[in-house]
Each structure stands twice: as C-alpha cells, then as structure tokens.
Design a protein around this motif. Structure first.
Motif, PDB file in Angstrom:
ATOM      1  N   ARG A 167       3.303   4.070 -18.196  1.00  0.00           N
ATOM      2  CA  ARG A 167       2.059   3.519 -18.197  1.00  0.00           C
ATOM      3  C   ARG A 167       1.429   3.497 -16.770  1.00  0.00           C
ATOM      4  N   ALA A 168       0.526   3.752 -16.302  1.00  0.00           N
ATOM      5  CA  ALA A 168      -0.134   3.719 -15.076  1.00  0.00           C
ATOM      6  C   ALA A 168       0.090   2.440 -14.495  1.00  0.00           C
ATOM      7  N   ASP A 220       9.894  -0.800  -3.579  1.00  0.00           N
ATOM      8  CA  ASP A 220      10.700   0.418  -4.238  1.00  0.00           C
ATOM      9  C   ASP A 220      10.012   1.402  -4.986  1.00  0.00           C
ATOM     10  N   VAL A 221       8.840   1.204  -5.236  1.00  0.00           N
ATOM     11  CA  VAL A 221       7.992   2.348  -5.970  1.00  0.00           C
ATOM     12  C   VAL A 221       8.038   3.715  -5.063  1.00  0.00           C
ATOM     13  N   GLU A 222       7.992   4.816  -5.601  1.00  0.00           N
ATOM     14  CA  GLU A 222       7.947   6.187  -5.120  1.00  0.00           C
ATOM     15  C   GLU A 222       6.686   6.889  -5.458  1.00  0.00           C
ATOM     16  N   ASN A 223       6.319   6.889  -6.393  1.00  0.00           N
ATOM     17  CA  ASN A 223       5.281   7.359  -7.363  1.00  0.00           C
ATOM     18  C   ASN A 223       4.399   6.512  -7.858  1.00  0.00           C
ATOM     19  N   VAL A 224       3.257   6.266  -7.064  1.00  0.00           N
ATOM     20  CA  VAL A 224       2.253   5.234  -7.748  1.00  0.00           C
ATOM     21  C   VAL A 224       1.108   5.924  -8.428  1.00  0.00           C
ATOM     22  N   VAL A 225       1.000   5.340  -9.687  1.00  0.00           N
ATOM     23  CA  VAL A 225      -0.388   5.854 -10.514  1.00  0.00           C
ATOM     24  C   VAL A 225      -1.282   4.450 -10.618  1.00  0.00           C
ATOM     25  N   ILE A 226      -2.063   4.727 -10.131  1.00  0.00           N
ATOM     26  CA  ILE A 226      -3.223   3.553 -10.056  1.00  0.00           C
ATOM     27  C   ILE A 226      -4.005   3.689 -11.598  1.00  0.00           C
ATOM     28  N   PRO A 227      -4.034   2.652 -12.288  1.00  0.00           N
ATOM     29  CA  PRO A 227      -4.547   2.644 -13.633  1.00  0.00           C
ATOM     30  C   PRO A 227      -6.149   2.383 -13.480  1.00  0.00           C
ATOM     31  N   ARG A 228      -7.030   3.014 -14.580  1.00  0.00           N
ATOM     32  CA  ARG A 228      -8.353   2.961 -14.453  1.00  0.00           C
ATOM     33  C   ARG A 228      -8.676   1.364 -14.701  1.00  0.00           C
ATOM     34  N   THR A 229      -7.872   0.891 -15.414  1.00  0.00           N
ATOM     35  CA  THR A 229      -8.474  -0.782 -15.790  1.00  0.00           C
ATOM     36  C   THR A 229      -7.062  -1.385 -15.765  1.00  0.00           C
ATOM     37  N   TYR A 230      -7.320  -2.694 -15.382  1.00  0.00           N
ATOM     38  CA  TYR A 230      -6.157  -3.499 -15.383  1.00  0.00           C
ATOM     39  C   TYR A 230      -6.556  -4.858 -15.788  1.00  0.00           C
ATOM     40  N   ASN A 231      -5.840  -5.369 -17.075  1.00  0.00           N
ATOM     41  CA  ASN A 231      -6.253  -6.519 -17.659  1.00  0.00           C
ATOM     42  C   ASN A 231      -8.041  -6.548 -17.979  1.00  0.00           C
ATOM     43  N   GLY A 232      -8.388  -5.339 -18.581  1.00  0.00           N
ATOM     44  CA  GLY A 232      -9.589  -5.315 -18.995  1.00  0.00           C
ATOM     45  C   GLY A 232     -10.663  -5.156 -17.849  1.00  0.00           C
ATOM     46  N   LYS A 233     -10.287  -5.118 -16.794  1.00  0.00           N
ATOM     47  CA  LYS A 233     -11.486  -4.936 -15.732  1.00  0.00           C
ATOM     48  C   LYS A 233     -11.167  -3.534 -14.742  1.00  0.00           C
ATOM     49  N   ILE A 263      -9.177   0.220  -3.250  1.00  0.00           N
ATOM     50  CA  ILE A 263      -8.015   0.204  -2.723  1.00  0.00           C
ATOM     51  C   ILE A 263      -8.095  -0.479  -1.152  1.00  0.00           C
ATOM     52  N   HIS A 264      -7.489  -1.606  -0.964  1.00  0.00           N
ATOM     53  CA  HIS A 264      -7.447  -2.149   0.537  1.00  0.00           C
ATOM     54  C   HIS A 264      -6.058  -2.681   0.789  1.00  0.00           C
ATOM     55  N   TRP A 265      -5.590  -2.000   1.925  1.00  0.00           N
ATOM     56  CA  TRP A 265      -4.149  -2.586   2.261  1.00  0.00           C
ATOM     57  C   TRP A 265      -3.134  -2.434   1.222  1.00  0.00           C
ATOM     58  N   GLY A 266      -3.405  -1.372   0.100  1.00  0.00           N
ATOM     59  CA  GLY A 266      -2.613  -1.789  -0.904  1.00  0.00           C
ATOM     60  C   GLY A 266      -1.324  -1.034  -0.568  1.00  0.00           C
ATOM     61  N   PHE A 267      -1.114  -0.076   0.305  1.00  0.00           N
ATOM     62  CA  PHE A 267       0.165   0.678   0.408  1.00  0.00           C
ATOM     63  C   PHE A 267       0.957   0.540   1.808  1.00  0.00           C
ATOM     64  N   ALA A 268       0.373  -0.426   2.622  1.00  0.00           N
ATOM     65  CA  ALA A 268       0.697  -0.637   3.970  1.00  0.00           C
ATOM     66  C   ALA A 268       2.388  -0.929   3.936  1.00  0.00           C
ATOM     67  N   ASP A 269       3.054  -0.058   5.064  1.00  0.00           N
ATOM     68  CA  ASP A 269       4.372  -0.286   5.066  1.00  0.00           C
ATOM     69  C   ASP A 269       5.131   0.099   3.930  1.00  0.00           C
ATOM     70  N   ILE A 276       6.877   5.743  -0.688  1.00  0.00           N
ATOM     71  CA  ILE A 276       5.901   6.153  -1.309  1.00  0.00           C
ATOM     72  C   ILE A 276       5.588   7.878  -1.053  1.00  0.00           C
ATOM     73  N   LYS A 277       5.912   8.470  -2.304  1.00  0.00           N
ATOM     74  CA  LYS A 277       5.771  10.024  -2.180  1.00  0.00           C
ATOM     75  C   LYS A 277       4.435  10.578  -2.532  1.00  0.00           C
ATOM     76  N   SER A 278       4.098   9.949  -3.746  1.00  0.00           N
ATOM     77  CA  SER A 278       2.566  10.379  -4.283  1.00  0.00           C
ATOM     78  C   SER A 278       1.671   9.127  -4.521  1.00  0.00           C
TER      79      SER A 278
END
Length: 157
Positions: A60-61, A115-128, A133-139, A143-145
C-alpha cells in the motif's frame, strides 16, 4: 416371537438414532478479512480450533503493513485459532508525514521514517491529493528509491 420382534425393532431404531446423530454436519466458523484497501481477501471457513492461512496483501503506497488484528490483539497465525465467526483487520502505519500545501492545492510530503528504503508516495492520503514534496527526505540515508506519482507537481528543497 413378539418379544424378539420388538427387541429387534428397538435395536434398529436405536441404531438409526445413533447413526443420524453421528452424521450431522459439524459447525464451522468463518474468518473474514478487512484489508482497508480496495483489495478483496477471500474468507476462510474452518472447524473451531483449526488454524487459518495468513492472506498476503499487495503493498500500500505510503504505508507499512503491521499485521492482522482481532480488535486490539495481533493475530498469530502459528498459534491463534478461531472458535467463532471472526473478522481480522489489516493494520497499516503511514511512513510519510503530510501538511496542507501552501497554495491549498492538496497535501505535501514533509517527512519520512528513518528506516524506509523504498518510498512509494500515494496519489491521495485521507481523501486529499498529494501534490508536492518539501523537505520530505532530508537526512534519510537509507532511501534507495522513491516513486513519485503524476499528481506531484511541486518539489521543493
């Protein structure tokens, strides 16, 4: 002779009664599964006390699967067995953090678990709709993908 006939009839009646009792079908229990996704999981029907098979779910993304739960208790497929009709629910945990987009267009990803290595961003979250993406993956060195859906039109720092 009448006594033998009556005794024989009584014996036949007793045998038929016992046979009819032992041939009755056993009571089964049904286990239903609520995936909290669009994925439908088939129910399982077993005798009370028999083990059930663990259903496999598609990823599940944006979420990590934590397990199947009967209320607040995590179901152990090696040990737990149902004794009555039961519904097991999939428990998911989001590994992304979101905020409302500054322009009101939807949500932005602003954080990710370490601890996440492979990130899958969903198209929606809680109906929105997830639109940025802003500062989402700093440090986040592990993350590999990262899969970014077409709904994301803004990538900040």
């Amino acid at each position: 002779m009448k006594k033998i006939f009556l005794l024989g009839a009584l014996l036949v009646f007793a045998c038929l009664f016992v046979a009819s009792c032992s041939c009755q079908s056993e009571e089964y229990v049904t286990v239903n599964f609520e995936s909290h996704t669009d994925e439908k999981i088939s129910s399982q029907t077993v005798l009370p006390g028999e083990k059930i098979e663990e259903p496999q779910l598609a990823e599940r993304a944006g979420y990590r699967f934590l397990g199947w739960y009967d209320g607040a208790k995590k179901w152990d497929f090696e040990k737990d067995t149902p004794y009555k009709d039961t519904t097991l629910s999939a428990k998911w945990e989001s590994y992304l953090s979101y905020v409302e987009a500054t322009d009101g267009s939807g949500l932005w990803v602003v954080g990710c678990s370490f601890d996440v290595e492979n990130v899958v961003i969903p198209r929606t979250y809680n109906g929105k709709t997830v639109t940025g993406i802003h500062w989402g993956f700093a440090d986040r060195a592990r993350i590999k993908s990262v899969f970014i859906p077409s709904t994301v039109t803004y990538i900040g720092e």
